[in-house]
Design a protein around this motif. Structure first.
Motif, PDB file in Angstrom:
ATOM      1  N   PHE A 275       0.834  -1.197   0.000  1.00 46.66           N
ATOM      2  CA  PHE A 275       0.000   0.000   0.000  1.00 46.66           C
ATOM      3  C   PHE A 275       0.873   1.254   0.000  1.00 46.66           C
ATOM      4  O   PHE A 275       1.956   1.277   0.585  1.00 46.66           O
ATOM      5  N   VAL A 276       0.380   2.268  -0.667  1.00 48.72           N
ATOM      6  CA  VAL A 276       0.995   3.595  -0.643  1.00 48.72           C
ATOM      7  C   VAL A 276      -0.088   4.566  -0.216  1.00 48.72           C
ATOM      8  O   VAL A 276      -1.144   4.634  -0.852  1.00 48.72           O
ATOM      9  N   LYS A 277       0.150   5.291   0.877  1.00 48.76           N
ATOM     10  CA  LYS A 277      -0.823   6.310   1.262  1.00 48.76           C
ATOM     11  C   LYS A 277      -0.123   7.668   1.255  1.00 48.76           C
ATOM     12  O   LYS A 277       0.998   7.818   1.753  1.00 48.76           O
ATOM     13  N   SER A 278      -0.797   8.627   0.647  1.00 45.98           N
ATOM     14  CA  SER A 278      -0.188   9.931   0.454  1.00 45.98           C
ATOM     15  C   SER A 278      -1.216  10.861  -0.161  1.00 45.98           C
ATOM     16  O   SER A 278      -2.146  10.412  -0.840  1.00 45.98           O
ATOM     17  N   ARG A 279      -1.040  12.139   0.055  1.00 46.37           N
ATOM     18  CA  ARG A 279      -1.733  13.078  -0.818  1.00 46.37           C
ATOM     19  C   ARG A 279      -1.097  12.989  -2.205  1.00 46.37           C
ATOM     20  O   ARG A 279       0.047  12.554  -2.355  1.00 46.37           O
TER      21      ARG A 279
ATOM     22  N   GLY B 249      -8.466  13.572  -0.973  1.00 45.90           N
ATOM     23  CA  GLY B 249      -8.370  13.595   0.480  1.00 45.90           C
ATOM     24  C   GLY B 249      -7.074  12.916   0.887  1.00 45.90           C
ATOM     25  O   GLY B 249      -6.027  13.115   0.267  1.00 45.90           O
ATOM     26  N   MET B 250      -7.128  12.101   1.920  1.00 49.52           N
ATOM     27  CA  MET B 250      -5.964  11.320   2.335  1.00 49.52           C
ATOM     28  C   MET B 250      -5.973  10.014   1.544  1.00 49.52           C
ATOM     29  O   MET B 250      -6.549   9.010   1.958  1.00 49.52           O
ATOM     30  N   GLU B 251      -5.337  10.037   0.403  1.00 47.96           N
ATOM     31  CA  GLU B 251      -5.483   8.988  -0.588  1.00 47.96           C
ATOM     32  C   GLU B 251      -4.640   7.756  -0.265  1.00 47.96           C
ATOM     33  O   GLU B 251      -3.648   7.832   0.446  1.00 47.96           O
ATOM     34  N   ARG B 252      -5.070   6.611  -0.856  1.00 46.97           N
ATOM     35  CA  ARG B 252      -4.297   5.380  -0.731  1.00 46.97           C
ATOM     36  C   ARG B 252      -4.506   4.526  -1.978  1.00 46.97           C
ATOM     37  O   ARG B 252      -5.604   4.466  -2.534  1.00 46.97           O
TER      38      ARG B 252
END
Length: 349
Positions: free
Chosen positions: A185-189, A327-330
């Motif tokens: 997983f990659v979470k980031s704006r 938003g706070m994307e993933r």
């Protein structure tokens, strides 16, 4: 039996490129640094990235057949803001760049970029930021007029902020808060749309490493104004079909997941080309990629912008599934690799 394209792509390279891209501030209209990065990375891969008068980047990859040109576009620009005014107390009022809900940036760290190259940290807050002070802090509407940026400098007045070189029209970028997780997983704006740009770099790296030539000439367009609606409104006249590569929306009755390449059949601007979309669906099945076909009711792409700009093209839209868009994307690295693999399958035949 041929090796599936997804397994031939360099996942490590794609992940490294994504992390690098996410670290570079690039709100719409403020993409000079990230274009320079793309010039450098394209050169390392042996490709020339040219810039248009508007500021978009373009890489041309000659094909076996030079009589047909396919455009593929992904955007480098992101959401952000601009200083609207400086308040008497030194706080900054801001105006949004791109379409997002104000509650998604409340509490976010940011950078204010002055015209002379200085950068200052700040924090986005409601004008009634403390429940210990304001009885209606919880219910205070999160809208532009009720939001402000607190500068992390010793500033208590408008004159103090101006003394730092801050002025109306300065760009503001959000802290991406990128996390590359062992799970994939990659979470980031700003995964919208830097995840797609990483997929295109993965495509370029594969072509160069394998010494392969696409069937038709490719023009890869890296746009810098997509979030404000006109990223690829102009495209070269020799392009007859275009694939926009942008994040796949998730939620409600949509069927894609964060591991899928999403194929959009229709968005707010109307249906995409039937033959192109059908071919993409066929190739995704043939390559055994995780994919979904969806409708995006509140969405427009750079292909939409090209069509509205008068381009006489066929167009399609695909991209990695991204949760909580704007938003706070993933997303997941699988979705980015699947997107690159689907593009390769399309351009090699």
């Amino acid at each position: 039996m041929s090796t599936p394209l997804a397994s031939q792509l360099d996942r490590s390279y794609i992940a490294r490129q994504l992390e690098a891209l996410l670290s570079i501030p690039s709100p719409s209209g403020f993409c000079m640094e990230i274009i320079n990065y793309m010039v450098s990375e394209s050169t390392k891969l042996g490709y020339l990235l040219e810039t248009t008068p508007k500021g978009n980047g373009m890489v041309t990859i000659p094909g076996v057949n030079a009589d047909h040109t396919i455009g593929i576009t992904a955007h480098l620009d992101t959401l952000g803001a601009m200083v609207r005014s400086i308040k008497p107390n030194g706080m900054l009022r801001f105006t949004p760049i791109g379409g997002y809900a104000m509650h998604t940036v409340e509490g976010e760290y940011c950078l204010i970029h002055t015209r002379d190259g200085r950068k200052y940290e700040g924090t986005v807050l409601s004008t009634k930021a403390s429940v210990h002070v304001y009885s209606d802090a919880r219910d205070w509407k999160r809208e532009e007029a009720n939001m402000e940026i607190r500068i992390d400098e010793l500033v208590k007045s408008k004159e103090g902020a101006e003394g730092l070189g801050i002025s109306v029209g300065d760009f503001i970028s959000w802290e991406p808060r990128t996390r590359m997780l062992p799970s994939g997983f990659v979470k980031s704006r700003h995964l919208d749309d830097k995840a797609s740009v990483a997929a295109l770099l993965g495509l370029m790296e594969w072509l160069k490493r394998e010494g392969r030539t696409p069937l038709h000439t490719l023009k890869l367009i890296f746009s810098t104004y997509e979030e404000v609606g006109h990223g690829s409104s102009y495209i070269p006249a020799d392009i007859t079909e275009m694939i926009a590569v942008d994040m796949g929306a998730l939620g409600d009755d949509l069927s894609a997941t964060e591991q899928d390449v999403s194929i959009c059949a229709k968005d707010s601007t109307g249906p995409y080309d039937y033959q192109m979309t059908s071919r993409l669906i066929e190739l995704a099945g043939r390559e055994k990629l995780a994919y979904a076909v969806d409708i995006y009711p509140h969405y427009g792409s750079d292909a939409s912008a090209a069509l509205r700009g008068g381009s006489n093209i066929r167009a399609a839209l695909i991209g990695p599934g991204v949760h909580a868009s704007h938003g706070m994307e993933r997303t997941h690295l699988d979705a980015i690799v699947n997107t690159a693999a689907l593009l390769l399958a399309y351009v090699m035949e």
